[in-house]
Design a protein around this motif. Structure first.
Motif, PDB file in Angstrom:
ATOM      1  N   LEU A 290       0.826  -1.207   0.000  1.00 51.14           N
ATOM      2  CA  LEU A 290       0.000   0.000   0.000  1.00 51.14           C
ATOM      3  C   LEU A 290       0.856   1.252   0.000  1.00 51.14           C
ATOM      4  O   LEU A 290       0.522   2.254  -0.660  1.00 51.14           O
ATOM      5  N   LEU A 291       1.970   1.216   0.754  1.00 53.81           N
ATOM      6  CA  LEU A 291       2.880   2.360   0.756  1.00 53.81           C
ATOM      7  C   LEU A 291       3.515   2.543  -0.616  1.00 53.81           C
ATOM      8  O   LEU A 291       3.751   3.678  -1.074  1.00 53.81           O
ATOM      9  N   ALA A 292       3.787   1.431  -1.298  1.00 49.66           N
ATOM     10  CA  ALA A 292       4.369   1.533  -2.645  1.00 49.66           C
ATOM     11  C   ALA A 292       3.383   2.183  -3.611  1.00 49.66           C
ATOM     12  O   ALA A 292       3.789   2.860  -4.569  1.00 49.66           O
ATOM     13  N   LYS A 293       2.078   1.980  -3.357  1.00 48.29           N
ATOM     14  CA  LYS A 293       1.045   2.586  -4.199  1.00 48.29           C
ATOM     15  C   LYS A 293       0.646   3.974  -3.694  1.00 48.29           C
ATOM     16  O   LYS A 293      -0.289   4.582  -4.219  1.00 48.29           O
ATOM     17  N   ASN A 294       1.333   4.410  -2.623  1.00 48.38           N
ATOM     18  CA  ASN A 294       1.074   5.729  -2.044  1.00 48.38           C
ATOM     19  C   ASN A 294      -0.330   5.815  -1.436  1.00 48.38           C
ATOM     20  O   ASN A 294      -0.907   6.889  -1.346  1.00 48.38           O
ATOM     21  N   ASP A 295      -0.868   4.652  -0.998  1.00 48.73           N
ATOM     22  CA  ASP A 295      -2.168   4.617  -0.316  1.00 48.73           C
ATOM     23  C   ASP A 295      -1.907   4.683   1.184  1.00 48.73           C
ATOM     24  O   ASP A 295      -1.926   3.671   1.904  1.00 48.73           O
ATOM     25  N   ILE A 296      -1.643   5.905   1.646  1.00 53.64           N
ATOM     26  CA  ILE A 296      -1.193   6.111   3.028  1.00 53.64           C
ATOM     27  C   ILE A 296      -2.274   5.704   4.024  1.00 53.64           C
ATOM     28  O   ILE A 296      -1.995   5.071   5.050  1.00 53.64           O
ATOM     29  N   GLU A 297      -3.517   6.057   3.744  1.00 53.40           N
ATOM     30  CA  GLU A 297      -4.592   5.795   4.704  1.00 53.40           C
ATOM     31  C   GLU A 297      -4.781   4.298   4.948  1.00 53.40           C
ATOM     32  O   GLU A 297      -4.867   3.845   6.104  1.00 53.40           O
ATOM     33  N   GLN A 298      -4.825   3.512   3.857  1.00 56.71           N
ATOM     34  CA  GLN A 298      -4.969   2.071   4.017  1.00 56.71           C
ATOM     35  C   GLN A 298      -3.738   1.455   4.676  1.00 56.71           C
ATOM     36  O   GLN A 298      -3.839   0.522   5.477  1.00 56.71           O
ATOM     37  N   ALA A 299      -2.561   1.962   4.345  1.00 56.10           N
ATOM     38  CA  ALA A 299      -1.325   1.452   4.946  1.00 56.10           C
ATOM     39  C   ALA A 299      -1.316   1.685   6.457  1.00 56.10           C
ATOM     40  O   ALA A 299      -0.912   0.823   7.244  1.00 56.10           O
ATOM     41  N   GLN A 300      -1.764   2.896   6.868  1.00 57.43           N
ATOM     42  CA  GLN A 300      -1.825   3.196   8.303  1.00 57.43           C
ATOM     43  C   GLN A 300      -2.798   2.263   9.020  1.00 57.43           C
ATOM     44  O   GLN A 300      -2.557   1.853  10.158  1.00 57.43           O
ATOM     45  N   GLN A 301      -3.920   1.953   8.367  1.00 58.58           N
ATOM     46  CA  GLN A 301      -4.892   1.048   8.971  1.00 58.58           C
ATOM     47  C   GLN A 301      -4.282  -0.334   9.183  1.00 58.58           C
ATOM     48  O   GLN A 301      -4.467  -0.966  10.235  1.00 58.58           O
ATOM     49  N   GLN A 302      -3.536  -0.832   8.170  1.00 58.12           N
ATOM     50  CA  GLN A 302      -2.891  -2.137   8.296  1.00 58.12           C
ATOM     51  C   GLN A 302      -1.833  -2.130   9.404  1.00 58.12           C
ATOM     52  O   GLN A 302      -1.701  -3.088  10.172  1.00 58.12           O
ATOM     53  N   LEU A 303      -1.061  -1.045   9.485  1.00 56.28           N
ATOM     54  CA  LEU A 303      -0.037  -0.942  10.543  1.00 56.28           C
ATOM     55  C   LEU A 303      -0.686  -0.881  11.924  1.00 56.28           C
ATOM     56  O   LEU A 303      -0.146  -1.422  12.890  1.00 56.28           O
ATOM     57  N   SER A 304      -1.851  -0.193  12.023  1.00 52.56           N
ATOM     58  CA  SER A 304      -2.554  -0.135  13.297  1.00 52.56           C
ATOM     59  C   SER A 304      -3.038  -1.526  13.716  1.00 52.56           C
ATOM     60  O   SER A 304      -2.916  -1.915  14.889  1.00 52.56           O
ATOM     61  N   GLU A 305      -3.576  -2.281  12.739  1.00 59.20           N
ATOM     62  CA  GLU A 305      -4.012  -3.646  13.035  1.00 59.20           C
ATOM     63  C   GLU A 305      -2.812  -4.530  13.393  1.00 59.20           C
ATOM     64  O   GLU A 305      -2.905  -5.394  14.274  1.00 59.20           O
ATOM     65  N   LEU A 306      -1.697  -4.294  12.701  1.00 59.73           N
ATOM     66  CA  LEU A 306      -0.478  -5.062  13.010  1.00 59.73           C
ATOM     67  C   LEU A 306      -0.031  -4.790  14.451  1.00 59.73           C
ATOM     68  O   LEU A 306       0.355  -5.714  15.177  1.00 59.73           O
ATOM     69  N   ASN A 307      -0.084  -3.536  14.875  1.00 59.15           N
ATOM     70  CA  ASN A 307       0.302  -3.160  16.236  1.00 59.15           C
ATOM     71  C   ASN A 307      -0.627  -3.825  17.251  1.00 59.15           C
ATOM     72  O   ASN A 307      -0.186  -4.303  18.304  1.00 59.15           O
ATOM     73  N   SER A 308      -1.930  -3.867  16.934  1.00 62.46           N
ATOM     74  CA  SER A 308      -2.892  -4.498  17.844  1.00 62.46           C
ATOM     75  C   SER A 308      -2.627  -5.993  17.967  1.00 62.46           C
ATOM     76  O   SER A 308      -2.683  -6.551  19.076  1.00 62.46           O
ATOM     77  N   ILE A 309      -2.323  -6.660  16.843  1.00 61.41           N
ATOM     78  CA  ILE A 309      -2.017  -8.097  16.874  1.00 61.41           C
ATOM     79  C   ILE A 309      -0.769  -8.365  17.707  1.00 61.41           C
ATOM     80  O   ILE A 309      -0.719  -9.318  18.499  1.00 61.41           O
ATOM     81  N   ALA A 310       0.258  -7.517  17.552  1.00 65.11           N
ATOM     82  CA  ALA A 310       1.510  -7.699  18.297  1.00 65.11           C
ATOM     83  C   ALA A 310       1.281  -7.536  19.794  1.00 65.11           C
ATOM     84  O   ALA A 310       1.815  -8.301  20.612  1.00 65.11           O
TER      85      ALA A 310
END
Length: 364
Positions: free
Chosen positions: A204-224
């Motif tokens: 998503l970051l490679a496609k410059n889709d910052i909003e979706q990338a942030q959502q995935q990183l937030s979910e990743l942080n919650s899983i961790a």
């Protein structure tokens, strides 16, 4: 010999080696019933020094080297016989070690040969009767049989210890497998999800889709964070096995140190925090029993009424006075957090009593 037999006493029994020498009392009987010259008395007494040395040599030997001290004891007994017929007691010590260290058939032949030595001594010394040989043969056969019985006891003890070690190793292997399975169940799915979320965020970051990338990183942080919490709970569960399991381990530790242990009453169901502090307190008290009381018997009792829970550790050791060191102070400090108390009574036995209010019981 199919296996090497250890010495006839374990480390805990080795202190009794001197006690068994009481059988040498028969060695001195001729001194009181026969008028012996002083030089014979002194010479026969002097022979005891090398004999006792050989006795402890045999006592701490194993089957591969036991023949040396046994032969030495027999040689000393033969040499003493002309001046002191109480040497029969020396032959019986050799008979015991023969019965202990060698298999039944070989031991039987050796004991018969030893009786033959008595008969030859009887003939060569021109004794007037055969009572000496008959009495000696009975003693050698009886004591030799006792050595065989003791050998069987030690062998059974070794088998039991080996069986206990195998059970402990098997339990350890099963516990390791359980830990590995738990960690796999906890981390397998979580790590897969983390890897997938990280890979997706990277695309998503490679496609410059910052909003979706942030959502995935937030979910990743919650899983961790969830995975870390689960690991901490699992590790805490491994460390804290519960009061019942800890009391069982403490009883076994006391038994391993040679104490006879009795567990009485029902172990109460306490809150996790109180259980942890109570386990530490009981461990300290049991360690004090092992280190200081010199007891042979110990009991742990649990009882309760409407107001309080009472836990008592009692042993038959003897303590004239008790200085409150850091260990007892630490126990009192732990118990004070839960309005608990520690007291002791040394008037007859060593008895330590822990009292806890019923508020320590978990709410149902």
């Amino acid at each position: 010999m199919t296996q090497d037999i250890p010495n006839p006493a374990s480390k805990t029994e080795d202190k009794y080696a001197w006690v068994y020498l009481i059988n040498l009392v028969f060695y001195f009987i001729p001194y009181f019933i026969i008028d012996m010259p002083q030089w014979q008395i002194l010479l026969s007494l002097a022979a005891l020094a090398p004999f006792i040395y050989c006795y402890f040599w045999a006592y701490r030997s194993n089957s591969s080297r036991a023949h040396l001290p046994i032969l030495a004891m027999i040689a000393i007994a033969i040499a003493v016989t002309p001046i002191n017929t109480g040497s029969l007691s020396l032959f019986t010590f050799a008979a015991f070690f023969i019965g202990f260290f060698y298999p039944l058939q070989k031991a039987a032949l050796a004991l018969i040969s030893l009786i033959g030595v008595l008969a030859l001594l009887n003939l060569s010394l021109n004794f007037d009767h055969y009572y000496w040989v008959i009495y000696g043969a009975g003693l050698i056969a009886g004591v030799g049989l006792f050595g065989v019985i003791e050998r069987r006891r030690i062998e059974n003890l070794c088998k039991q210890q080996k069986s206990q070690q195998e059970i402990h190793q098997l339990a350890t292997m099963l516990e390791r497998e359980r830990i590995a399975r738990d960690l796999h169940d906890i981390m397998g799915h979580s790590l897969s999800s983390i890897s997938l979320k990280a890979e997706l965020a990277e695309k998503l970051l490679a496609k410059n889709d910052i909003e979706q990338a942030q959502q995935q990183l937030s979910e990743l942080n919650s899983i961790a964070r969830d995975s870390l919490s689960q690991i901490r709970q699992t590790v805490s569960g491994y460390k804290h096995k519960g009061l019942a399991a800890s009391v069982t381990n403490l009883c076994q530790t006391l038994r391993d140190k040679g104490l006879s242990v009795q567990l009485e009453g029902d172990i109460p169901n306490l809150s996790s925090d109180l259980e942890t502090h109570l386990i530490l307190s009981l461990t300290e008290l049991c360690n004090n029993v092992i280190r200081h009381s010199q007891a042979q018997e110990c009991s742990l009792s649990f009882s309760q009424n409407e107001q309080q829970i009472i836990i008592q550790i009692t042993d038959n050791g003897q303590l004239d006075n008790l200085e409150q060191g850091n260990g007892l102070k630490g126990i009192r400090e732990r118990l004070q957090q839960f309005q608990g108390t520690l007291s002791w009574d040394l008037s007859q036995q060593c008895q330590f009593t822990i009292r806890l209010p019923q508020s320590g019981m978990p709410q149902r």
